[in-house]
Design a protein around this motif. Structure first.
Motif, PDB file in Angstrom:
ATOM      1  N   ALA A   8      34.492  51.779  39.165  1.00 44.73           N
ATOM      2  CA  ALA A   8      34.750  51.221  37.865  1.00 44.73           C
ATOM      3  C   ALA A   8      35.988  51.779  37.385  1.00 44.73           C
ATOM      4  N   THR A   9      37.138  52.247  37.750  1.00 42.72           N
ATOM      5  CA  THR A   9      37.835  52.788  37.556  1.00 42.72           C
ATOM      6  C   THR A   9      39.256  51.628  38.089  1.00 42.72           C
ATOM      7  N   GLY A  10      39.088  50.364  38.745  1.00 40.26           N
ATOM      8  CA  GLY A  10      40.038  48.528  38.625  1.00 40.26           C
ATOM      9  C   GLY A  10      39.837  48.326  37.894  1.00 40.26           C
ATOM     10  N   ASN A  11      41.045  47.071  37.594  1.00 41.20           N
ATOM     11  CA  ASN A  11      41.373  46.111  36.955  1.00 41.20           C
ATOM     12  C   ASN A  11      39.613  45.507  36.573  1.00 41.20           C
ATOM     13  N   LEU A  12      38.718  45.283  37.590  1.00 42.08           N
ATOM     14  CA  LEU A  12      37.932  44.609  36.845  1.00 42.08           C
ATOM     15  C   LEU A  12      36.820  45.604  36.607  1.00 42.08           C
ATOM     16  N   GLY A  13      36.412  46.634  36.508  1.00 42.12           N
ATOM     17  CA  GLY A  13      35.549  47.605  36.911  1.00 42.12           C
ATOM     18  C   GLY A  13      36.057  48.292  35.229  1.00 42.12           C
ATOM     19  N   ILE A  14      36.942  48.261  34.557  1.00 38.86           N
ATOM     20  CA  ILE A  14      37.139  48.593  33.348  1.00 38.86           C
ATOM     21  C   ILE A  14      36.151  48.055  32.235  1.00 38.86           C
ATOM     22  N   ARG A  15      36.649  46.466  32.659  1.00 35.54           N
ATOM     23  CA  ARG A  15      36.679  44.961  32.171  1.00 35.54           C
ATOM     24  C   ARG A  15      34.673  45.256  31.865  1.00 35.54           C
ATOM     25  N   ALA A  78      34.816  47.599  44.289  1.00 38.57           N
ATOM     26  CA  ALA A  78      35.621  48.871  44.865  1.00 38.57           C
ATOM     27  C   ALA A  78      36.269  47.741  45.935  1.00 38.57           C
ATOM     28  N   GLY A  79      37.472  48.706  46.169  1.00 41.12           N
ATOM     29  CA  GLY A  79      38.404  47.684  47.430  1.00 41.12           C
ATOM     30  C   GLY A  79      38.840  46.613  47.389  1.00 41.12           C
ATOM     31  N   LEU A  80      40.156  46.614  47.580  1.00 38.57           N
ATOM     32  CA  LEU A  80      41.049  45.484  47.087  1.00 38.57           C
ATOM     33  C   LEU A  80      41.762  44.620  49.131  1.00 38.57           C
ATOM     34  N   ALA A  81      41.389  43.601  48.824  1.00 42.13           N
ATOM     35  CA  ALA A  81      41.564  43.131  50.440  1.00 42.13           C
ATOM     36  C   ALA A  81      42.708  42.812  50.051  1.00 42.13           C
ATOM     37  N   ALA A  82      43.022  43.146  51.731  1.00 43.88           N
ATOM     38  CA  ALA A  82      44.342  43.140  52.788  1.00 43.88           C
ATOM     39  C   ALA A  82      44.554  41.630  51.637  1.00 43.88           C
TER      40      ALA A  82
END
Ligand SMILES: NC(=O)c1ccc[n+]([C@@H]2O[C@H](COP(=O)([O-])OP(=O)(O)OC[C@H]3O[C@@H](n4cnc5c(N)ncnc54)[C@H](OP(=O)(O)O)[C@@H]3O)[C@@H](O)[C@H]2O)c1
Length: 258
Positions: A8-15, A78-82
């Motif tokens: 939830a702290t990520g770019n998409l999560g907080i939105r 959660a997680g960001l693909a390489a």
């Protein structure tokens, strides 16, 4: 409906959080740091949600969060693909943990969970072929592991979907709080193949043809983080089966009005 938002702290999560609240869905935010989340969200939003601290690579922690808070659905951001094929990230391990947690929790509550995962445009099929875009544009290949796993999961075990956007930009650096009952009109969506794919005669030129068609199309699929958050929130609020067990491509409908 109670929705567990992992990452939830990520770019998409907080939105995703304000989008869910605007549809009157309850939010359980699963984060590594509650204080980080509170620093990112206005208190008017933070005060409306429940926060659980945990590691998304731990299936047991996710399962406890689901069962302790009676969650019906999960959004895993959660997680960001390489990006590069020779690099790796925690994303496949996180997806594996979410799948295990959702499977076991679903069995315990005798009702499969609704789960949205995040993939990338590369997972979508090129219309008229059986090839995925990633075959011609070999970036973010880690998502291939995620779709291979999800394809083994029937809907009676997890009612999953995987959203496959290209780049998602913020519409605003400020967090926009959507109006109650917002709409998903911002995106056009389709399963298996991307919406609004443009075909070109040179597709039939061996090897180079499909590669050039993919390159010519790829830049058309940038969307906003806010629209993708709203798309998922609206789908959960509506409760439809339209995207269950499917990979879902999205396109910014504003392009057709420009
Ligand atoms: N952004 C794009 O343009 C784009 C396009 C297509 C697909 N996607 C996919 O969409 C997803 C979301 O993208 P994003 O831009 O929102 O990513 P992001 O901003 O990098 O957010 C990733 C989130 O994952 C959390 N996280 C990472 N490892 C974790 C762990 N072990 N336990 C708990 N949380 C963990 C991070 O938490 P911390 O804050 O604690 O680090 C952060 O909240 C990603 O899977 C990405 O690959 C993104």
């Amino acid at each position: 409906m109670k929705v567990l938002v992992i990452g939830a702290t990520g770019n998409l999560g907080i939105r995703v959080i304000p989008a869910l609240l605007s549809h009157n869905l309850a939010v359980i935010a699963f984060v590594r740091s509650s204080s980080k989340l509170s620093s990112l969200l206005p208190s008017s939003i933070f005060d409306q949600i429940t926060v659980v601290e945990g590691d998304a690579m731990s299936a047991d922690s996710i399962k406890s969060a689901i069962l302790d808070h009676g969650c019906d659905a999960i959004i895993n951001t959660a997680g960001l693909a390489a990006m590069m094929p020779w690099k790796s990230s925690d994303l496949p391990a996180i997806v594996t943990a979410v799948v295990r947690a959702a499977t076991e929790a679903g069995q315990m509550r005798q009702n499969p969970l609704r789960v949205w995962f995040l993939g990338g445009l590369g997972l979508m099929d090129i219309p008229g072929t059986k090839s995925m875009i990633v075959s011609y544009l070999p970036v973010y290949r880690e998502h291939l592991k995620d779709i291979a796993l999800l394809k083994t999961i029937p809907s009676k075990v997890i009612r999953w979907s995987i959203l496959c956007p290209s780049y998602m930009n913020p519409r605003s650096t400020e967090l926009i709080v959507p109006v109650k009952g917002g709409t998903s009109a911002g995106l056009a969506a389709s399963a298996t193949v991307p919406p609004h794919w443009k075909d070109f005669w040179f597709r039939r030129v061996p090897v180079l043809g499909p590669f050039i068609v993919v390159l010519a199309n790829a830049s058309q699929y940038t969307t906003t983080l806010e629209d993708n958050a709203e798309f998922i929130a609206n789908d959960l609020a509506v409760g439809s089966d339209e995207w269950v067990c499917k990979k879902v491509g999205v396109w910014d409908a504003a392009q057709s009005k420009a």
